[in-house]
Design a protein around this motif. Structure first.
Motif, PDB file in Angstrom:
ATOM      1  N   HIS A 371       9.903  13.965   8.488  1.00 35.87           N
ATOM      2  CA  HIS A 371       9.242  13.304   7.367  1.00 35.87           C
ATOM      3  C   HIS A 371       9.336  14.166   6.119  1.00 35.87           C
ATOM      4  O   HIS A 371       9.381  15.396   6.212  1.00 35.87           O
ATOM      5  CB  HIS A 371       7.790  13.041   7.733  1.00 35.87           C
ATOM      6  N   GLU A 372       9.323  13.529   4.946  1.00 36.01           N
ATOM      7  CA  GLU A 372       9.570  14.270   3.715  1.00 36.01           C
ATOM      8  C   GLU A 372       8.324  14.902   3.117  1.00 36.01           C
ATOM      9  O   GLU A 372       8.424  15.654   2.154  1.00 36.01           O
ATOM     10  CB  GLU A 372      10.234  13.346   2.678  1.00 36.01           C
ATOM     11  N   ARG A 390      -0.117  11.367   9.247  1.00 41.30           N
ATOM     12  CA  ARG A 390       1.074  11.441   8.380  1.00 41.30           C
ATOM     13  C   ARG A 390       0.725  10.874   7.003  1.00 41.30           C
ATOM     14  O   ARG A 390       0.059   9.854   6.893  1.00 41.30           O
ATOM     15  CB  ARG A 390       2.234  10.658   8.996  1.00 41.30           C
ATOM     16  N   TRP A 391       1.224  11.540   6.003  1.00 44.26           N
ATOM     17  CA  TRP A 391       1.103  11.076   4.610  1.00 44.26           C
ATOM     18  C   TRP A 391       2.392  10.330   4.276  1.00 44.26           C
ATOM     19  O   TRP A 391       3.428  10.928   4.069  1.00 44.26           O
ATOM     20  CB  TRP A 391       0.907  12.288   3.717  1.00 44.26           C
ATOM     21  N   ASP A 392       2.318   9.016   4.223  1.00 39.76           N
ATOM     22  CA  ASP A 392       3.522   8.178   4.147  1.00 39.76           C
ATOM     23  C   ASP A 392       3.500   7.386   2.840  1.00 39.76           C
ATOM     24  O   ASP A 392       3.034   6.257   2.797  1.00 39.76           O
ATOM     25  CB  ASP A 392       3.546   7.237   5.353  1.00 39.76           C
ATOM     26  N   TYR A 393       4.012   8.005   1.755  1.00 34.57           N
ATOM     27  CA  TYR A 393       3.889   7.317   0.469  1.00 34.57           C
ATOM     28  C   TYR A 393       5.261   7.097  -0.200  1.00 34.57           C
ATOM     29  O   TYR A 393       5.493   7.448  -1.341  1.00 34.57           O
ATOM     30  CB  TYR A 393       2.896   8.032  -0.438  1.00 34.57           C
ATOM     31  N   ILE A 394       6.145   6.460   0.528  1.00 32.37           N
ATOM     32  CA  ILE A 394       7.463   6.139  -0.012  1.00 32.37           C
ATOM     33  C   ILE A 394       7.314   5.079  -1.103  1.00 32.37           C
ATOM     34  O   ILE A 394       6.859   3.963  -0.857  1.00 32.37           O
ATOM     35  CB  ILE A 394       8.395   5.601   1.102  1.00 32.37           C
ATOM     36  N   ASP A 395       7.667   5.424  -2.324  1.00 31.08           N
ATOM     37  CA  ASP A 395       7.549   4.525  -3.484  1.00 31.08           C
ATOM     38  C   ASP A 395       6.133   3.972  -3.624  1.00 31.08           C
ATOM     39  O   ASP A 395       5.929   2.826  -4.045  1.00 31.08           O
ATOM     40  CB  ASP A 395       8.563   3.372  -3.394  1.00 31.08           C
ATOM     41  N   ARG A 396       5.162   4.800  -3.263  1.00 30.69           N
ATOM     42  CA  ARG A 396       3.761   4.413  -3.387  1.00 30.69           C
ATOM     43  C   ARG A 396       2.977   5.573  -4.000  1.00 30.69           C
ATOM     44  O   ARG A 396       3.478   6.677  -4.133  1.00 30.69           O
ATOM     45  CB  ARG A 396       3.180   4.039  -2.016  1.00 30.69           C
ATOM     46  N   HIS A 397       1.744   5.299  -4.349  1.00 32.97           N
ATOM     47  CA  HIS A 397       0.920   6.315  -4.995  1.00 32.97           C
ATOM     48  C   HIS A 397       0.588   7.432  -4.013  1.00 32.97           C
ATOM     49  O   HIS A 397       0.378   7.194  -2.822  1.00 32.97           O
ATOM     50  CB  HIS A 397      -0.370   5.677  -5.514  1.00 32.97           C
ATOM     51  N   PRO A 621       5.908   2.667 -11.358  1.00 31.26           N
ATOM     52  CA  PRO A 621       4.502   2.634 -11.788  1.00 31.26           C
ATOM     53  C   PRO A 621       3.517   2.819 -10.649  1.00 31.26           C
ATOM     54  O   PRO A 621       2.477   3.458 -10.818  1.00 31.26           O
ATOM     55  CB  PRO A 621       4.364   1.246 -12.426  1.00 31.26           C
ATOM     56  N   GLN A 622       3.813   2.247  -9.486  1.00 31.66           N
ATOM     57  CA  GLN A 622       2.894   2.365  -8.360  1.00 31.66           C
ATOM     58  C   GLN A 622       2.863   3.779  -7.805  1.00 31.66           C
ATOM     59  O   GLN A 622       1.985   4.115  -7.011  1.00 31.66           O
ATOM     60  CB  GLN A 622       3.288   1.379  -7.256  1.00 31.66           C
ATOM     61  N   ALA A 623       3.820   4.610  -8.189  1.00 31.05           N
ATOM     62  CA  ALA A 623       3.907   5.997  -7.721  1.00 31.05           C
ATOM     63  C   ALA A 623       3.915   6.947  -8.911  1.00 31.05           C
ATOM     64  O   ALA A 623       4.581   7.974  -8.894  1.00 31.05           O
ATOM     65  CB  ALA A 623       5.173   6.180  -6.881  1.00 31.05           C
ATOM     66  N   ARG A 624       3.133   6.597  -9.921  1.00 27.19           N
ATOM     67  CA  ARG A 624       3.226   7.333 -11.176  1.00 27.19           C
ATOM     68  C   ARG A 624       2.697   8.752 -11.111  1.00 27.19           C
ATOM     69  O   ARG A 624       2.859   9.515 -12.065  1.00 27.19           O
ATOM     70  CB  ARG A 624       2.504   6.564 -12.272  1.00 27.19           C
ATOM     71  N   ASP A 625       2.048   9.119 -10.011  1.00 29.03           N
ATOM     72  CA  ASP A 625       1.562  10.491  -9.888  1.00 29.03           C
ATOM     73  C   ASP A 625       2.583  11.399  -9.212  1.00 29.03           C
ATOM     74  O   ASP A 625       2.280  12.562  -8.947  1.00 29.03           O
ATOM     75  CB  ASP A 625       0.255  10.514  -9.093  1.00 29.03           C
ATOM     76  N   GLY A 673       8.766   5.627   5.796  1.00 33.34           N
ATOM     77  CA  GLY A 673       9.924   6.292   6.368  1.00 33.34           C
ATOM     78  C   GLY A 673       9.856   6.375   7.878  1.00 33.34           C
ATOM     79  O   GLY A 673       8.802   6.249   8.493  1.00 33.34           O
ATOM     80  N   THR A 674      11.022   6.575   8.487  1.00 32.40           N
ATOM     81  CA  THR A 674      11.093   6.818   9.917  1.00 32.40           C
ATOM     82  C   THR A 674      12.217   7.813  10.174  1.00 32.40           C
ATOM     83  O   THR A 674      12.969   8.182   9.260  1.00 32.40           O
ATOM     84  CB  THR A 674      11.302   5.520  10.710  1.00 32.40           C
ATOM     85  N   HIS A 675      12.349   8.247  11.400  1.00 32.88           N
ATOM     86  CA  HIS A 675      13.424   9.170  11.753  1.00 32.88           C
ATOM     87  C   HIS A 675      13.747   8.996  13.220  1.00 32.88           C
ATOM     88  O   HIS A 675      12.980   8.409  13.987  1.00 32.88           O
ATOM     89  CB  HIS A 675      13.036  10.620  11.454  1.00 32.88           C
ATOM     90  N   LEU A 676      14.884   9.506  13.606  1.00 32.20           N
ATOM     91  CA  LEU A 676      15.394   9.357  14.969  1.00 32.20           C
ATOM     92  C   LEU A 676      15.742  10.732  15.527  1.00 32.20           C
ATOM     93  O   LEU A 676      16.160  11.635  14.790  1.00 32.20           O
ATOM     94  CB  LEU A 676      16.633   8.466  14.974  1.00 32.20           C
ATOM     95  N   GLN A 677      15.601  10.863  16.837  1.00 31.52           N
ATOM     96  CA  GLN A 677      15.988  12.099  17.508  1.00 31.52           C
ATOM     97  C   GLN A 677      17.364  11.924  18.153  1.00 31.52           C
ATOM     98  O   GLN A 677      17.785  10.797  18.450  1.00 31.52           O
ATOM     99  CB  GLN A 677      14.949  12.469  18.572  1.00 31.52           C
ATOM    100  N   PRO A 678      18.081  13.017  18.362  1.00 31.15           N
ATOM    101  CA  PRO A 678      19.409  12.920  18.980  1.00 31.15           C
ATOM    102  C   PRO A 678      19.349  12.201  20.327  1.00 31.15           C
ATOM    103  O   PRO A 678      18.537  12.535  21.191  1.00 31.15           O
ATOM    104  CB  PRO A 678      19.822  14.385  19.146  1.00 31.15           C
ATOM    105  N   GLY A 679      20.197  11.198  20.489  1.00 26.39           N
ATOM    106  CA  GLY A 679      20.255  10.447  21.729  1.00 26.39           C
ATOM    107  C   GLY A 679      19.215   9.363  21.870  1.00 26.39           C
ATOM    108  O   GLY A 679      19.204   8.633  22.876  1.00 26.39           O
TER     109      GLY A 679
END
Length: 865
Positions: A371-372, A390-397, A621-625, A673-679
């Protein structure tokens, strides 16, 4: 000097400390108790002055009737409210004590034990107190207060008769709160004040209570700190501060600090984090992902020790903060670490920390979350999964959605449990310190703030309850305190250890009660869902944290791992399948046909947001901070007629997906966001499908995509990976637009590639160099605004299908209607629509050097992926 050396006499050990490039021998006292040992616990005896605190707390609560009425529909047990019939603190404590007694009587019914007999006697005594209270006029405050004090003492006896208190040792940790009040900075060793230690309360509910310094006779057995004790140093107040930009200011200090303990399932081992509090007090800025950003002596490192204080070992060292250790059923230890790299995007200097695990001896460290941005507090569910925040604010505030997620122990299939798109005013900013409740499907958590430390109000949530983006899965355990920040509550409760759905060990400080406010010097309490809270231990000099019984507990199942070992630097892949993209929570626009998925990689911010030299594009605008995320298009894969998808995707990268229509335009785009593990082989029912809908049966029909090998990603055009407006969009303008606009300069905006600088910036949107064409197109004709006007608008959290990207842009609409006699070839039109579907970005990198290279039309890759 950075370090003040200890003056305590050595009785049996000699340590070596590295200071200013030289090794200096330091005397270490072994066998001496910590100066932070503190007072003995009161045990069964009623704590001196506690009845005054309880009276003040209930007097305050009685003045908050409107709050209790507001929270009543969301509260776990109505007994914990202030009711209309409650006239004074005596009414409240009698009613709640009766509820407690009735519940414990039911729990011990038929057991024929001493506790059951004692409860019967106490029931008679409580009934007598009720009779006495009923005879006293409510205006006779003196007599009613005298009965109140007697009920307080009786309630303690009742509460400590709870059969769930079947342990004789209770681990606690003492520490000062961090020197900076923020959900991220509180876990940087650089921000920590010295003081405290690890302690065990002995016989905490009985007649012979005591307290033991767990590490009094312990020295580290290995590593850089071999032979040294871990102490909180002398009991004094240090004049230090943390500037929020990675640096500690003030005097030299002595001693370290402890953080986030966990107890093994057999009750015989303890893991915790410790920072020495010495070394270079400045942040180290660089873009080398193989290194951290702090002096090792300023980082939290994870240690393990036996419950008797022996075998103290340092699991790992380095320039990263490692903390929040969590024993796993397999014997491995999950934890939170900065090793992923990156910084948060909403200001200052805050390195990112995410979920990792390691072998019990500290070897074989694995990244479980790519995660970023930041994550917190892993624990284990009853079915052996990892639950964490998790703090998940992709293109969000940046102030929203720091809520519970769940994943397999090897980091596969991370998913939000609830609340990931909740309207901020209706939910806590954060739910942290999540723990599974014994013999229940519910979890307990602390509803905490964004701009402060991880305390607030206690809640429980039920993952099986349908999420309404409000409070449907969540119930308040402590309605006396609102959610901090989002509902203006206070830092009153935290770190709950559940004994059942109705009983919790936790820390508490009456932060809102002026008469007894204790500067967040938390005490350890037994709290119940009926509104009672009984003090177990308080140290007036320092806050107590993390009460955990030192006893065995049930071991969840060990889940099989599918994680494939891939050598560092080697490509790692996973397989993704979607049964039906039309299975969604939000309806698609009428007659929409999805033909492809587009896969993006999210790039973590590689430099501190306060030092970013350029914006990546128009600020959302929704992620202006926050700094806009840089991203890259990895490619597209086909969607079959039945809505099924089957494809290969890269592992070890954070991804998000878009669903594309027949014209290749994004109909919807993930803001998570999401992510994958090898295999890994990930199977999804749909695209953000309703979680509580039964999956569609595939018994009769195998989805079309699953009848063939997985698709490979088809890369996008030049300029999509790495993303670059100069390479993706400007060539289209050069071919079709620049000449005409230049010839009609009096009425047409320039669309050439001259470099210009914006006249002014704003928070997290610095003055930036762009092409003149970008500033002519993006502000008025591009797409970067998801809609909505405030935190109370659902569009601030979710993408509305059909109202995104090229479909919602003025540029695409203009070109579709016909712009003079411009006829773009399909490939060039595709370049423009990909740009619009990518929030009209300009840069695909954060670093100044890479940005300058992109301005020159060169390919520049990010330093951190």
């Amino acid at each position: 000097m950075y370090v003040r050396l200890s003056t305590r006499l050595c009785v049996s050990a000699l340590a070596i400390v590295f200071v200013f490039g030289a090794f200096i021998p330091v005397t270490v006292a072994k066998g001496l108790p910590s100066e932070w040992l503190g007072p003995k616990p009161p045990g069964k005896q009623y704590p001196e002055g506690e009845e005054d605190r309880q009276f003040a707390i209930l007097s305050h609560d009685l003045q908050q009737r409107a709050r209790f009425k507001q929270f009543a529909p969301q509260t776990l047990r109505q007994e914990s409210l202030i009711l209309d019939a409650d006239r004074d603190p005596l009414d409240v404590i009698l009613r709640r004590s009766e509820a407690l007694l009735a519940d414990l009587t039911q729990m011990t019914k038929g057991t024929n034990t001493k506790k059951s007999a004692d409860l019967s006697e106490m029931a008679e005594e409580l009934a007598a107190r009720r009779t006495a209270a009923d005879r006293i006029d409510v205006r006779d405050q003196g007599q009613r207060r005298a009965v109140f004090d007697r009920v307080c003492r009786l309630r303690r006896r009742i509460a400590f008769s709870n059969p769930l208190l079947d342990f004789n040792e209770l681990l606690i940790l003492k520490r000062h709160l961090a020197a900076y009040r923020h959900m991220c900075d509180q876990y940087y060793g650089m921000a920590q004040r010295p003081g405290g230690g690890l302690f065990v309360l002995l016989d905490p509910f009985g007649n012979d209570p005591n307290i033991r310094d767990l590490l009094a006779d312990s020295t580290v057995a290995n590593g850089r700190l071999r032979g040294q004790q871990l102490t909180g140093g002398p009991k004094r107040t240090w004049n230090i501060s943390f500037d929020g930009r990675g640096n500690q200011r003030g005097e030299a200090t002595e001693g370290g600090s402890f953080l986030s303990p966990d107890v093994s399932f057999d009750g015989r081992g303890i893991a915790f984090a410790y920072v020495e509090g010495r070394g270079d007090p400045t942040h180290r800025h660089h873009t080398d992902p193989s290194r951290g950003h702090w002096d090792p002596g300023r980082c939290y490192h994870i240690f393990t020790v036996s419950a008797d204080g022996s075998n103290l070992r340092m699991l790992a060292d380095g320039t990263w903060n490692d903390f929040d250790p969590c024993f796993m059923p397999s014997g491995r230890i999950a934890f939170i670490s900065e090793r992923r790299g990156g910084y948060l995007r909403c200001g200052r200097v805050c390195p990112t920390f995410t979920l990792f695990d390691q072998a019990a001896d500290g070897s074989d460290v694995r990244c479980l979350s790519y995660h970023e941005t930041n994550e917190w507090h892993p624990s284990v569910s009853h079915d052996g999964m990892i639950v964490w925040t998790r703090w998940d604010y992709i293109d969000r505030h940046g102030q929203v959605v720091h809520l519970p997620w769940i994943t397999t122990p090897d980091g596969r299939d991370p998913r939000a449990i609830h609340g990931n798109f909740a309207v901020r005013s209706k939910r806590p900013d954060m739910e942290v310190d999540i723990r599974a409740i014994p013999k229940s499907q519910r979890f307990v958590a602390t509803a905490a703030p964004h701009h402060n430390q991880s305390f607030g109000s206690l809640v429980v949530f039920d993952p099986t309850v349908k999420d309404d983006d409000a409070m449907s899965p969540v119930k308040r355990v402590t309605p006396d305190v609102g959610f901090p920040e989002s509902q203006r509550g206070s830092l009153s409760y935290g770190q709950a250890w559940p004994l059942s759905e109705d009983y919790y060990l936790c820390v508490y400080a009456p932060a809102e009660v002026g008469a007894v406010q204790s500067r967040n010097v938390f005490g350890v309490y037994l709290v119940d869902a009926f509104g009672n809270k009984e003090l177990i231990y308080r140290d007036p000099e320092i806050a107590c944290h993390n009460p955990i019984p030192l006893r065995p507990r049930p071991v969840p199942p060990v889940l099989p791992e599918q994680y494939q070992r891939v050598a560092a630097g080697e490509p790692a892949e996973a397989t993704v399948a979607v049964l039906n993209v039309y299975n969604t929570l939000q309806p698609w626009p009428e007659e929409t046909r999805i033909k492809a998925l587009r896969v993006y990689q999210i790039l973590p911010l590689s430099i501190a947001s306060s030092r970013v030299s350029h914006a990546t594009g128009m600020q959302i605008p929704q992620a202006r901070d926050s700094i806009n995320l840089a991203r890259a298009v990895l490619g597209t894969v086909p969607v079959e007629e039945d809505g099924s998808v089957h494809f290969k995707a890269p592992a070890r990268k954070e991804l998000y997906f878009q669903a594309l229509d027949e014209q290749g335009l994004a109909v919807i785009s993930m803001r998570s966001g999401t992510h994958l593990q090898p295999g890994e082989r990930l199977m999804c029912q749909g695209c953000h499908e309703p979680r509580h809908r039964a999956p569609h049966s595939t018994a009769d029909t195998v989805p079309l995509a699953m009848r063939r090998p997985p698709s490979q990603l088809t890369p996008g055009p030049d300029g999509t990976n790495p993303f670059s407006y100069p390479r993706l969009v400007q060539p289209v303008l050069d071919r079709h637009c620049v000449k005409c606009h230049a010839e009609n300069a009096e009425k047409a905006s320039p669309l050439d590639g001259r470099i210009v600088k914006t006249s002014r910036g704003s928070y997290m949107n610095p003055v930036t160099e762009y092409y003149v064409s970008y500033l002519s197109l993006a502000p008025q004709y591009g797409f970067y605004d998801y809609g909505g006007t405030s935190f109370n608008d659902p569009k601030w959290y979710r993408t509305t299908p059909g109202e995104f990207g090229a479909r919602a842009s003025k540029l695409y609409e203009l070109l579709q209607k016909g712009h003079y006699d411009v006829k773009l070839p399909p490939d060039d039109m595709h370049r423009l629509t990909v740009w619009l579907d990518s929030c009209s970005l300009f840069y695909g990198v954060y670093e100044k050097e890479g940005g300058q290279a992109q301005l020159r039309g060169e390919i520049a890759r990010p330093t951190l992926e």
